[in-house]
Design a protein around this motif. Structure first.
Motif, PDB file in Angstrom:
ATOM      1  N   CYS A  24      47.284  44.575  48.138  1.00 47.43           N
ATOM      2  CA  CYS A  24      46.276  43.528  48.011  1.00 47.43           C
ATOM      3  C   CYS A  24      46.276  42.661  49.275  1.00 47.43           C
ATOM      4  CB  CYS A  24      46.590  42.672  46.787  1.00 47.43           C
ATOM      5  SG  CYS A  24      45.465  41.275  46.559  1.00 47.43           S
ATOM      6  N   CYS A  35      46.912  39.201  41.041  1.00 53.63           N
ATOM      7  CA  CYS A  35      45.948  38.106  41.239  1.00 53.63           C
ATOM      8  C   CYS A  35      44.598  38.388  40.571  1.00 53.63           C
ATOM      9  CB  CYS A  35      45.777  37.784  42.721  1.00 53.63           C
ATOM     10  SG  CYS A  35      45.070  39.080  43.724  1.00 53.63           S
ATOM     11  N   ARG A  39      42.410  47.699  41.750  1.00 52.64           N
ATOM     12  CA  ARG A  39      42.601  46.399  41.089  1.00 52.64           C
ATOM     13  C   ARG A  39      43.988  45.881  41.366  1.00 52.64           C
ATOM     14  NH1 ARG A  39      40.756  42.792  37.766  1.00 52.64           N
ATOM     15  NH2 ARG A  39      41.994  41.877  36.123  1.00 52.64           N
ATOM     16  N   ASP A  96      36.043  43.032  48.585  1.00 55.15           N
ATOM     17  CA  ASP A  96      36.047  42.357  47.277  1.00 55.15           C
ATOM     18  C   ASP A  96      34.830  42.803  46.468  1.00 55.15           C
ATOM     19  OD1 ASP A  96      38.343  40.917  47.781  1.00 55.15           O
ATOM     20  OD2 ASP A  96      37.305  39.122  48.429  1.00 55.15           O
ATOM     21  N   THR A 148      42.201  40.642  40.932  1.00 56.36           N
ATOM     22  CA  THR A 148      41.084  40.831  41.846  1.00 56.36           C
ATOM     23  C   THR A 148      40.717  42.310  41.891  1.00 56.36           C
ATOM     24  OG1 THR A 148      41.952  39.019  43.198  1.00 56.36           O
ATOM     25  CG2 THR A 148      40.268  40.392  44.201  1.00 56.36           C
ATOM     26  N   ASP A 149      39.411  42.590  41.884  1.00 54.73           N
ATOM     27  CA  ASP A 149      38.920  43.956  41.995  1.00 54.73           C
ATOM     28  C   ASP A 149      38.417  44.208  43.407  1.00 54.73           C
ATOM     29  OD1 ASP A 149      39.284  44.806  39.276  1.00 54.73           O
ATOM     30  OD2 ASP A 149      37.607  43.502  38.736  1.00 54.73           O
ATOM     31  N   HIS A 204      45.241  39.726  49.467  1.00 50.54           N
ATOM     32  CA  HIS A 204      45.461  38.328  49.090  1.00 50.54           C
ATOM     33  C   HIS A 204      46.928  38.021  48.797  1.00 50.54           C
ATOM     34  CE1 HIS A 204      41.150  37.959  48.962  1.00 50.54           C
ATOM     35  NE2 HIS A 204      41.061  38.866  48.005  1.00 50.54           N
TER      36      HIS A 204
END
Length: 74
Positions: A5, A25, A21, A73, A27-28, A7
């Motif tokens: 990820c 966090c 995914r 994203d 997020t996809d 992020h």
């Protein structure tokens, strides 16, 4: 191939052919595979368990190692 990820740097899980995914966090992401030479999107070719890519712009077959994997994203 392990993707992290952008992020939180947790490992992403596969949630579809070109979707990933992050459970940490929530997020996809959409996985875009591009030619490292010209930057155009590559077509995925699957045969007998092997995966290669075709670049229409360069008009040549590309290996997994010569592809650029981009996370966007969703």
């Amino acid at each position: 191939m392990q993707l992290l990820c952008p992020h939180c740097e947790s490992e992403l899980i596969r949630s579809g052919e070109s979707k990933r995914r992050c459970e940490a966090c929530h997020t996809d992401f959409i996985l875009s595979i591009e030619c490292h030479e010209c930057g155009e999107a590559l077509q995925r070719l699957k045969a007998c368990g092997a995966v290669n890519f075709w670049c229409d712009h360069c008009n040549e077959l590309k290996s997994k190692s010569s592809a650029s994997y981009i996370l966007v994203d969703a």
